[in-house]
Structures are given as C-alpha cells and as structure tokens.
Scaffold this active site. Structure first.
Site, PDB file in Angstrom:
ATOM      1  CB  CYS A  86      -1.003  -0.057   1.131  1.00  0.00           C
ATOM      2  SG  CYS A  86      -2.439   0.953   0.775  1.00  0.00           S
ATOM      3  CG  HIS A 181      -3.443  -3.058   3.809  1.00  0.00           C
ATOM      4  ND1 HIS A 181      -2.702  -2.500   4.816  1.00  0.00           N
ATOM      5  CD2 HIS A 181      -3.886  -2.036   3.049  1.00  0.00           C
ATOM      6  CE1 HIS A 181      -2.699  -1.186   4.684  1.00  0.00           C
ATOM      7  NE2 HIS A 181      -3.416  -0.875   3.617  1.00  0.00           N
ATOM      8  CD  GLU A 183      -1.136  -5.406   6.265  1.00  0.00           C
ATOM      9  OE1 GLU A 183      -0.945  -5.844   5.116  1.00  0.00           O
ATOM     10  OE2 GLU A 183      -1.414  -4.217   6.498  1.00  0.00           O
TER      11      GLU A 183
HETATM   12  N1  GLN Z   1      -3.301   6.434   0.426  1.00  0.00           N
HETATM   13  C1  GLN Z   1      -2.158   6.212   1.243  1.00  0.00           C
HETATM   14  C2  GLN Z   1      -0.953   6.974   0.720  1.00  0.00           C
HETATM   15  O1  GLN Z   1      -1.062   7.601  -0.273  1.00  0.00           O
HETATM   16  C3  GLN Z   1      -1.838   4.729   1.325  1.00  0.00           C
HETATM   17  C4  GLN Z   1      -2.965   4.024   2.031  1.00  0.00           C
HETATM   18  C5  GLN Z   1      -2.553   2.800   2.787  1.00  0.00           C
HETATM   19  O2  GLN Z   1      -1.371   2.529   2.972  1.00  0.00           O
HETATM   20  N2  GLN Z   1      -3.529   2.090   3.310  1.00  0.00           N
HETATM   21  O3  GLN Z   1       0.084   6.994   1.301  1.00  0.00           O
END
Ligand code: GLN
Length: 198
Positions: A86, A181, A183
């Site tokens: 992410c 994610h 995890e």
């Molecule tokens: N939108 C977040 C970012 O731009 C990432 C979101 C997440 O890690 N759940 O950093």
C-alpha cells in the site's frame, strides 16, 4: 536457520505484519523473530524488510529523518528482500503521479514501475477482492484501503496480479510491491513467499 525480519515501524500498519510474519515463519519452520525497525541499529540486524501501509509522505519523511532512506536503498541494491504494501508500494516505485509530486514525496525508486496514489477514488476508498496471483493455487483475499495502483512497469519488473485493469502486485527480483494489505486477510502465503527470498 535463524533470521530476523524487519517491519519498518515509523508509521502505519506495523503490528499486523509482525503478527502474520510470525505465523508464516512458524509454518515454514524458520526460527527467528520479526522486529520493528525504527532506527539504523534495528535495520542493521535484519535480513529482509517490509514497508507497511500508512501514509506514504509521512513514511518517506521519517525514513529520511531516521537516517534509513539511503541505507534501505543500498541494501536493496545488494539483494536484500524488500516488500512494500500500500503506502509501501508507492515508496518502492521509480515514478509517482501528481499526488506524489504535489506532496514532494521522495520515493525509494527500487522498482521499475509507476504508481498512482489513491487510484481507486473516493467512492471506493476501501474494498476487498479475490485476486489471482501468479504461482498461487486459489485466490487471495486482497484488502484495499485508499489503495494505489501500479500504472506501468518496465525493465526488470513483472506483474504478479491485476484487478480490473489495474496492476496490484509486481515483483522485481527479491522486491515486491502490493497495492493491497496482505497482512489483513489471515492468509500467510504472501509472507511465506517473501520469506522464501531470504
Ligand atoms: N493512500 C495512502 C498513501 O497515499 C496509502 C494508504 C494505505 O497505505 N492504506 O500513502
């Protein structure tokens, strides 16, 4: 084999990665422990690193403030397995979109790919989807939270999974980038695959 696996612990979803790493290590019968990496001394102890979800601009700034930014890049180039999920996926990329540029977020530039921050828009801030992942038997439940997408890749980077025309998982050698994610679904297969790189 006894190993220490690090989860970057400056901001974001750290504990869930530590928990599932523990499960993945015991199912692979790897002895050792996952540890949170906050400082250079912690990083020097680990043989692999996960960069978790959270807020990519904040994580990038804290990597620099804690003198971890360059050491992470150097060890990655020496072959250390690194997985960004992410926000971590954004940081792994060579190129960001305007949202990355606007916040002046410094990327680690470890994978030949471009990312779009918050690619799934406001209406779909969070959702789950069953993903086909190259080399896996059976789908993997992907949890997406304000997720980025990988818009383009080149060079040594290849696609491991897509969702509705978006690349959501990629690999370059021992480096992995995931828009979701892994995890949070209770499934240890992705962490096992990562551990197998050590
Ligand atoms: N939108 C977040 C970012 O731009 C990432 C979101 C997440 O890690 N759940 O950093």
């Amino acid at each position: 084999m006894t190993v220490k696996v690090g989860v970057l612990a400056v901001q974001g979803a750290v504990q869930e990665h530590l928990d599932i790493l523990k499960k993945a290590m015991s199912s692979l019968e790897i002895s050792g422990s996952p540890i949170g990496v906050r400082k250079l001394e912690d990083f020097q102890k680990v043989s692999a690193l996960i960069i978790p979800g959270g807020e990519s601009t904040t994580i990038s700034k804290l990597l620099q403030k804690n003198s971890l930014f360059d050491p992470v890049r150097e060890r990655a180039k020496e072959g250390m397995p690194i997985m960004g999920t992410c926000a971590g996926c954004i940081l792994m990329a060579m190129e960001g979109d305007q949202a990355v540029a606007k916040t002046d977020t410094q990327l680690l530039s470890l994978m030949d790919m471009a990312v779009i921050r918050n690619a799934f828009g406001r209406q779909r801030e969070s959702f789950e989807a069953d993903l086909d992942i190259l080399g896996f038997n059976g789908t993997f439940r992907g949890v997406f939270i304000r997720a980025p997408a990988i818009s383009r890749l080149w060079g040594g980077c290849s696609v491991l999974s897509t969702f509705e025309d978006n690349i959501v998982m990629a690999r370059q050698g021992a480096r992995f980038a995931l828009a979701f994610h892994p995890e949070l679904s209770g499934d240890t297969r992705i962490h096992e695959m990562f551990l197998e790189q050590i």
